[in-house]
Design a protein around this motif. Structure first.
Motif, short mmCIF file in Angstrom:
data_model
loop_
_atom_site.label_atom_id
_atom_site.label_comp_id
_atom_site.label_asym_id
_atom_site.label_seq_id
_atom_site.Cartn_x
_atom_site.Cartn_y
_atom_site.Cartn_z
N ASP A 221 0.78 -1.02 0.03
CA ASP A 221 0.11 0.01 0.08
C ASP A 221 1.04 1.20 -0.15
OD1 ASP A 221 -2.63 1.38 0.14
OD2 ASP A 221 -1.91 1.87 2.29
N LYS A 222 1.99 1.25 0.66
CA LYS A 222 2.91 2.49 0.80
C LYS A 222 3.52 2.68 -0.43
CE LYS A 222 4.26 2.31 5.67
NZ LYS A 222 4.23 3.59 6.14
N ILE A 223 4.00 1.39 -1.14
CA ILE A 223 4.62 1.57 -2.49
C ILE A 223 3.52 2.38 -3.59
CG2 ILE A 223 5.70 0.37 -4.63
CD1 ILE A 223 6.32 -1.86 -2.57
N LEU B 10 4.32 -22.08 -0.47
CA LEU B 10 3.33 -21.64 0.84
C LEU B 10 2.92 -20.31 0.23
CD1 LEU B 10 2.10 -21.89 3.32
CD2 LEU B 10 4.05 -20.80 4.26
N GLY B 11 1.60 -20.04 0.15
CA GLY B 11 1.12 -18.60 -0.32
C GLY B 11 0.30 -18.06 1.22
N VAL B 12 0.64 -16.94 1.27
CA VAL B 12 -0.51 -16.37 2.32
C VAL B 12 -1.33 -15.21 1.80
CG1 VAL B 12 -0.25 -15.18 4.63
CG2 VAL B 12 1.51 -16.94 3.98
N PHE B 13 -2.64 -15.27 2.03
CA PHE B 13 -3.37 -14.18 1.57
C PHE B 13 -3.46 -13.05 2.58
CE2 PHE B 13 -4.89 -18.02 -0.10
CZ PHE B 13 -5.18 -17.60 -1.58
N GLY B 14 -3.35 -11.64 1.84
CA GLY B 14 -3.77 -10.58 2.56
C GLY B 14 -5.01 -9.70 2.31
N ALA B 15 -5.43 -9.12 2.94
CA ALA B 15 -6.72 -8.49 2.78
C ALA B 15 -6.37 -6.98 3.45
CB ALA B 15 -7.84 -8.83 2.97
N TYR B 16 -6.51 -5.80 2.80
CA TYR B 16 -6.53 -4.86 3.51
C TYR B 16 -7.38 -3.65 2.78
CZ TYR B 16 -3.22 -3.17 0.00
OH TYR B 16 -2.73 -2.89 -1.24
N VAL B 17 -8.12 -2.69 3.71
CA VAL B 17 -8.64 -1.34 3.06
C VAL B 17 -8.29 -0.26 3.66
CG1 VAL B 17 -10.96 -0.51 2.79
CG2 VAL B 17 -10.70 -3.02 2.83
N ARG B 18 -7.76 0.78 2.92
CA ARG B 18 -7.58 2.15 3.30
C ARG B 18 -8.61 3.16 2.76
NH1 ARG B 18 -4.65 5.76 0.76
NH2 ARG B 18 -3.50 4.25 -0.52
N HIS B 19 -8.83 3.89 3.81
CA HIS B 19 -9.86 5.11 3.40
C HIS B 19 -9.11 6.43 3.79
CE1 HIS B 19 -14.24 6.72 3.92
NE2 HIS B 19 -13.73 7.02 2.73
N GLY B 20 -8.87 6.95 2.64
CA GLY B 20 -8.12 8.33 2.70
C GLY B 20 -6.60 7.68 3.46
N GLN B 21 -6.47 8.38 4.64
CA GLN B 21 -5.09 8.14 5.20
C GLN B 21 -5.26 6.99 6.22
OE1 GLN B 21 -2.03 9.30 4.54
NE2 GLN B 21 -3.29 10.29 3.01
N ASP B 22 -6.55 6.38 6.23
CA ASP B 22 -6.77 5.53 7.76
C ASP B 22 -6.75 4.04 6.98
OD1 ASP B 22 -6.88 7.56 9.40
OD2 ASP B 22 -9.29 7.86 9.15
N SER C 196 -10.86 7.63 -2.54
CA SER C 196 -9.92 7.57 -1.57
C SER C 196 -10.17 6.19 -0.74
CB SER C 196 -10.16 8.68 -0.58
OG SER C 196 -11.55 8.58 -0.20
N ILE C 197 -10.88 5.21 -1.42
CA ILE C 197 -10.96 3.86 -0.79
C ILE C 197 -10.16 2.96 -1.74
CG2 ILE C 197 -12.53 2.02 -0.18
CD1 ILE C 197 -14.88 3.87 -0.47
N VAL C 198 -9.01 2.38 -0.81
CA VAL C 198 -8.18 1.52 -1.64
C VAL C 198 -8.43 -0.08 -1.09
CG1 VAL C 198 -5.77 0.95 -1.69
CG2 VAL C 198 -6.36 3.15 -1.98
N LEU C 199 -8.68 -0.88 -2.03
CA LEU C 199 -8.80 -2.38 -1.45
C LEU C 199 -7.54 -3.16 -2.15
CD1 LEU C 199 -10.38 -4.96 -0.45
CD2 LEU C 199 -11.78 -4.80 -2.56
N GLY C 200 -6.87 -3.87 -1.29
CA GLY C 200 -6.00 -5.00 -1.74
C GLY C 200 -6.23 -6.22 -1.32
N LEU C 201 -6.10 -7.05 -2.28
CA LEU C 201 -6.20 -8.59 -1.81
C LEU C 201 -5.02 -9.12 -2.59
CD1 LEU C 201 -10.07 -9.21 -2.62
CD2 LEU C 201 -8.99 -8.73 -0.65
N ASN C 202 -4.18 -9.56 -1.70
CA ASN C 202 -2.82 -10.21 -2.48
C ASN C 202 -2.51 -11.37 -2.00
OD1 ASN C 202 -1.22 -9.97 -0.12
ND2 ASN C 202 -1.33 -7.69 -0.20
N ARG C 203 -1.53 -12.17 -2.44
CA ARG C 203 -1.00 -13.37 -1.84
C ARG C 203 0.52 -13.27 -2.09
NH1 ARG C 203 -2.40 -17.58 -5.53
NH2 ARG C 203 -0.15 -17.56 -6.08
N SER C 204 1.19 -13.48 -0.95
CA SER C 204 2.66 -13.51 -0.93
C SER C 204 2.98 -15.14 -0.89
CB SER C 204 3.08 -12.93 0.46
OG SER C 204 4.53 -12.60 0.29
#
Ligand code: ADP
Ligand code: MG
Length: 460
Positions: A63-65, A412-424, A104-112
């Motif tokens: 998200d920072k990148i 091995l894969g690991v799923f990540g989920a995040y939601v950012r709203h503006g700065q939060d 300003s809503i960001v949704l990330g669904l990833n797998r590392s």
């Protein structure tokens, strides 16, 4: 394997007369079970928990990148000159950046993804293979494979092992992210649009996550780029409409390979990126998942730039990095070329591609590098240390493949989920895991590429 299936093939079966005129045309669909291992594969407990624990940090990193335009510009500056696909994605990114963000809503669904590198003393180190920030798949199917292995182990008389199979529910975790972003979008009638291919072999994987959304009364539609191109438009507030429905979220399960794009599809992608809809991923998050960015992150000081004052986070992420080397023009890239040519079996040469089957190994590395080493074409690739996991033995069950004991490697894969709203950051979670296992005869390729099969970790 109950009715949990993963592959849907469509096509015409044509029987021809002697002059070649079609006699019979049948539209057929083939549904088969998802390939899986007969038994779960051993995974060391410590490394498994390490992979789960670092996931929320990876979510933040991606998200920072995605928000750091000067980093993305710099990291990808050479790649976009020689890799047309990344270049076109980057053009869309620049367009959106210039026009100004609408959502300003960001949704990330990833797998590392990780493999466990064998150390000399018999222990293993968790090494990241890549992070998938677009169309990360198998969360749906992985939610159902634990019961398959539990059952098999019971039938095999291994009741105690059966009880050790971990619960896993990425469907719910990924849907939670989608639901949160949908709620924030704030329109009950607006839909989640799954952007899909015409021939969707992995449809049941999608459906498990989709069903979690319907349970929450969140409407879902499935459309292709072509549908968006034909019926899609933006209103004066840049709200996206497709087939007359307002779209809250575009969930890309397609669009990560050059062959997914015609000129019309590129236009459709641009329209979606410019829109008010939440994109999963948005174009900057898509770019954050490129292999070139992965390589740039491994440079000294780069993680510190993203996590100032958080040395523990930096250490946890960096501990999972394998050696990554630039092939940019200049002395550093020249050194990489020489290193790869001297010991090709210790490396993997990677172009900026997704979906399996694109990487180069051993003699192929020498062939390709000999051809491009003097030209800027080499900047389309990165070089990575080859991770050498300890082989295990298992049976790989796949339709049409004879049953035999194989020497296997797991990922091995690991799923990540995040939601950012503006700065939060309003949601940042590890959403579950995936174990895939393949025969060691194959260097490359995932489940979709027909190489790996679904598995479960048995922690040891
Ligand atoms: P893709 O985006 O095509 O999935 P990956 O980087 O995940 O590309 O590579 C595809 C496959 O190649 C992996 O699933 C893994 O089996 C193998 N692979 C990739 N990188 C390495 C590596 N550094 N060491 C060993 N195997 C690797
Ligand atoms: Mg991969």
């Amino acid at each position: 394997m109950t009715k949990h299936t993963s592959r849907l093939c469509k096509g015409y079966l044509t029987k021809k007369e002697s002059d070649g005129a079609p006699l019979l045309c049948v539209w057929f669909q083939v549904v088969t079970y998802a390939p899986f291992t007969l038994f779960p594969s051993p995974v060391p407990k410590d490394t498994f928990h390490q992979a789960l624990a670092v996931q929320t940090h990876y979510n933040r990193l991606v998200d920072k990148i995605s928000q750091d335009s000067s980093f993305l510009e710099e990291a990808l500056s050479t790649t976009i000159k020689v890799d047309d696909f990344t270049g076109r994605l980057f053009n869309i990114y620049r367009h959106v950046l210039q026009e100004g963000k609408t959502q300003s809503i960001v949704l990330g669904l990833n797998r590392s993804d990780y493999m466990l590198d064998q150390n000399g003393d018999g222990s293993a180190s968790l090494k990241q293979i890549e992070i998938n920030t677009i169309a990360a798949s198998f969360g749906g199917l992985a939610s159902h494979t634990p019961n398959v292995h539990r059952h098999i182990l019971k039938v095999a008389g291994r009741l105690e092992d059966s009880k050790r199979i971990l619960d896993n529910n990425p469907s719910a975790g990924l849907a939670k992210g989608l639901a949160k972003a949908w709620e924030l979008y704030g329109s009950e009638r607006a839909v989640v649009l799954y952007l899909v291919e015409e021939l969707q072999r992995n449809i049941f994987d999608h459906r498990y996550v989709e069903n979690e959304l319907w349970k929450r009364n969140i409407p879902v539609i499935r459309r292709q780029f072509e549908d968006v191109a034909k019926t899609g438009f933006l209103d004066q507030d840049k709200r996206l409409f497709v087939d007359g429905r307002e779209v809250a979220i575009v969930y890309f399960r397609n669009g990560y390979m050059p062959q997914n794009y015609t000129e019309q599809n590129w236009e459709a992608r641009l329209m979606m990126e410019r829109s008010m809809a939440v994109k999963c991923p948005d174009i900057s998050t898509h770019l954050a998942g490129t292999k070139k960015v992965q390589q740039e992150l491994a440079r000294p000081g780069v993680l510190e730039r993203f996590f100032p004052g958080e040395p523990d986070v930096v250490d946890q992420i960096r501990a999972t990095f394998a050696g990554l080397y630039t092939l940019d023009m200049g002395p550093e890239g020249d050194k990489t070329v020489a290193m790869a040519l001297a010991k090709p079996d210790q490396f993997v040469l990677k172009p900026q591609r997704e979906g399996g089957g694109n990487n180069l190994y051993g003699a192929e590395i020498c062939q390709v590098l000999e051809g491009v080493k003097q030209s800027t074409e080499r900047m389309a690739y990165i070089l990575m240390d080859k991770v050498q996991p300890r082989p295990v033995h298992n049976y790989l069950l796949r339709l049409g493949t004879p049953l035999k004991l194989s020497t296997c490697l797991s990922e091995l894969g690991v799923f990540g989920a995040y939601v950012r709203h503006g700065q939060d950051m309003v949601l940042n979670e590890c959403a579950g895991h995936l174990l895939r296992t393949k025969s060691d005869e194959h260097s490359d390729g995932g489940v979709a590429a027909g190489v790996a099969v679904l598995d479960n970790p048995l922690l040891v």
